[in-house]
Design an enzyme around this catalytic site. Sequence first.
Site, short mmCIF file in Angstrom:
data_model
loop_
_atom_site.label_atom_id
_atom_site.label_comp_id
_atom_site.label_asym_id
_atom_site.label_seq_id
_atom_site.Cartn_x
_atom_site.Cartn_y
_atom_site.Cartn_z
N LYS A 83 0.85 -1.19 0.00
CA LYS A 83 0.00 0.00 0.00
C LYS A 83 0.89 1.24 0.00
CE LYS A 83 -4.47 0.28 2.16
NZ LYS A 83 -5.13 0.49 3.43
C1 E4P Z 1 -8.41 0.63 3.55
O1 E4P Z 1 -7.64 0.31 2.71
C2 E4P Z 1 -8.35 1.95 4.25
O2 E4P Z 1 -7.14 2.13 4.88
C3 E4P Z 1 -9.49 2.05 5.21
O3 E4P Z 1 -10.66 1.60 4.57
C4 E4P Z 1 -9.68 3.43 5.79
O4 E4P Z 1 -10.88 3.47 6.51
P1 E4P Z 1 -11.26 4.62 7.54
O5 E4P Z 1 -11.51 5.87 6.77
O6 E4P Z 1 -12.48 4.12 8.23
O7 E4P Z 1 -10.09 4.77 8.47
#
Ligand code: E4P
Length: 215
Positions: A83
């Site tokens: 990521k």
């Molecule tokens: C997933 O890849 C993201 O990091 C995650 O969905 C972020 O979610 P949030 O906005 O609830 O922290």
Amino acid sequence: MKIFIDTANLEEIRQAVDMGILDGVTTNPTLMSKEKGAFKDILKEICRLVPGSVSAEVVAVDAPGMIREGRELAKIADNITIKIPTIPEGLKAIRALSAEGIWVNATLIFNPMQGLLVAKAGATYASPFVGRLDDICHVGMDLIEQLITIYANYDVKTQVLVASVRSTQHVIEAAMMGAHVCTMPYKVLMQLMKHPLTDSGLKQFLADWEKVNKG
Ligand code: E4P
């Protein structure tokens, strides 16, 4: 639509795997900070439990650092997806890592052009954050519609991964729009299976079964 779970919690992941519907996992530093144990050990175990993509996020913010971290994380298992934050340095890292055949998930996408640029750099997945856009009075799902249209216009191979999901409504809309992947918290995943008529119907069937002559 592929279903990913947005957690680093092994128990939640095991439950989802056992239900037989899980295609992958997304983690981030915030989710990792909620778990006990060394993060690499947790990732190794997640990758063992889940055959599909498992996203692990880099914390460097310069391209050489992201590439270095990405290569290290990729050694954990074949299904690790790196990521990378959607910033200019991130584009360089996406280009380099995907050229090496490493799956990349471009994270923190908030506008459609960020989505187009990460696709051009070679990202496997693009993660638009719908809930965080809703939080600031935008309609997060509009971004999903825009990205799906743009990718279809140019036959882009990058997959739209709907992230920052807060509700079952987000998941329904993602599926209606034809998003490739939707990642969601365990709570939302369980809510997808919930209906009061299913529960009351089952209760009634079980009560009536008691009246059946089983002899
Ligand atoms: C997933 O890849 C993201 O990091 C995650 O969905 C972020 O979610 P949030 O906005 O609830 O922290």
